[in-house]
Design an enzyme around this catalytic site. Structure first.
Site, mmCIF file in Angstrom:
data_model
loop_
_atom_site.group_PDB
_atom_site.id
_atom_site.type_symbol
_atom_site.label_atom_id
_atom_site.label_comp_id
_atom_site.label_asym_id
_atom_site.label_seq_id
_atom_site.Cartn_x
_atom_site.Cartn_y
_atom_site.Cartn_z
ATOM 1 N N LYS A 98 9.918 4.563 15.251
ATOM 2 C CA LYS A 98 10.948 3.283 14.427
ATOM 3 C C LYS A 98 12.392 3.756 14.664
ATOM 4 O O LYS A 98 13.140 3.501 13.881
ATOM 5 C CB LYS A 98 10.398 3.296 12.930
ATOM 6 N N ARG A 99 12.758 3.981 16.213
ATOM 7 C CA ARG A 99 14.104 4.120 16.158
ATOM 8 C C ARG A 99 14.975 2.689 16.279
ATOM 9 O O ARG A 99 14.387 1.859 16.774
ATOM 10 C CB ARG A 99 14.037 4.795 17.630
#
Length: 321
Positions: A98-99
């Site tokens: 979930k960058r």
């Protein structure tokens, strides 16, 4: 060198193995359920067991990077090994990291997971677009160059997400709907599937107000008399209960022709390691898999009405080929 796009590889994997994605989420409570210590040794034992038990038969494994990173470099080394072994066994790997950032920082995140030479190279990466969809451009470009994919947070199941994702823009669309529209544009013209998907929570209820067709027009539910779905599905709808569900949620029935990628819930392994070495985890036909999120690459890829599969569903989402 030209790499085969992630969308094409994912479609083939789902056709051959079914649409199940197994999460690897070694949090402290789960390690304790397995009788393992909350340390690198326990992390390694858990991860190795799950990979050995599932990577040769499910389409996708999805390790949550945070549960490895909390152990520092030794934990990241375990993650590297898990990714390597999963891909060697034929599973695709979606890195659940979930960058989300901007500019060179976003580019560095992308290089960490989407460049073919990176130790943690994964077939796809989860990303957050809430610094603006355009902030994901470095990841989108690198994914295309390396035959990888992205899964973009669009409509997540956590209650807090609604204050951002359901917010209404000046043009009348919600933020979440805008993200879906961006993904549809990324995938335009791609066959058999595009490589850019949306993360949509399966517990959100009625999503009919959202255009989930991020890879073309919605599929039609099959005729009950047709016998089988097209596209080599892992099973077929049976029974009046399944038909009634299809009539209530036509997009749910349409998801079933081997198109939807469904992520297994962390609780799937909460009972511990019955085999104390992996044998007890070996997926068996008819196992009821708890599911919590639809990772969608096509309009057909949301298919969750109930958190636990009914008997009519077992053929679709069984944990073996």
């Amino acid at each position: 060198m030209s790499w085969e796009p992630f969308g094409a590889r994912l479609r083939r994997a789902m056709d051959e193995r079914g649409p199940l994605c197994v999460g690897i989420d070694p949090h402290a409570a789960l390690l304790a359920d397995w009788g393992l210590g909350d340390d690198v040794a326990g992390l390694e034992r858990f991860s190795r067991t799950v990979v050995e038990a599932t990577a040769d038969r499910v389409a996708v494994l999805k390790p949550q990077s945070a549960f490895f990173e909390r152990f520092g470099s030794r934990g990241v080394a375990v993650l590297e090994k898990s990714v390597e072994e999963a891909r060697a066994a034929g599973a695709l790997v979606v890195m659940d990291a979930k960058r989300g950032d901007i500019g060179s920082t976003m580019a560095a995140y992308a290089e960490s997971f989407l460049h073919r030479d990176a130790p943690l190279f994964s077939d796809a990466l989860t990303v957050s677009p809430y610094l603006g969809y355009g902030s994901l451009k470095p990841a989108v470009e690198l994914a295309r160059e390396n035959g990888a994919g992205l899964f973009v947070l669009a409509l997540t199941s956590n209650p807090e997400g609604a204050e951002v994702q359901r917010a209404v823009r000046g043009d009348g669309r919600t933020v979440g709907a805008t993200m879906l529209a961006h993904l549809a544009a990324e995938n335009a013209g791609q066959e058999p599937m595009g490589s850019f998907g949306a993360v949509v929570g399966a517990t959100l209820g009625d999503l009919s107000s959202f255009d989930l067709a991020v890879n073309g027009p919605p599929a039609r539910p099959r005729d009950r008399r047709a016998g089988r779905h097209r596209g080599r599905p892992p099973g077929r709808l049976r029974g009046r209960r399944a038909q009634r569900r299809a009539e209530r949620q036509p997009w749910c029935a349409a998801a079933r022709p081997g198109r939807g990628l469904l992520a297994g819930r962390r609780g799937a392994f909460r009972g511990g390691d019955p085999g104390r070495g992996g044998a007890g985890l070996r997926p068996r036909p008819g196992v009821r898999c708890r599911l919590e999120a639809g990772y969608i690459l096509t309009s057909r890829a949301i298919c969750l009405e109930y958190p636990v599969l009914t008997e009519a569903d077992q053929d679709f989402f069984r944990c073996s080929r």
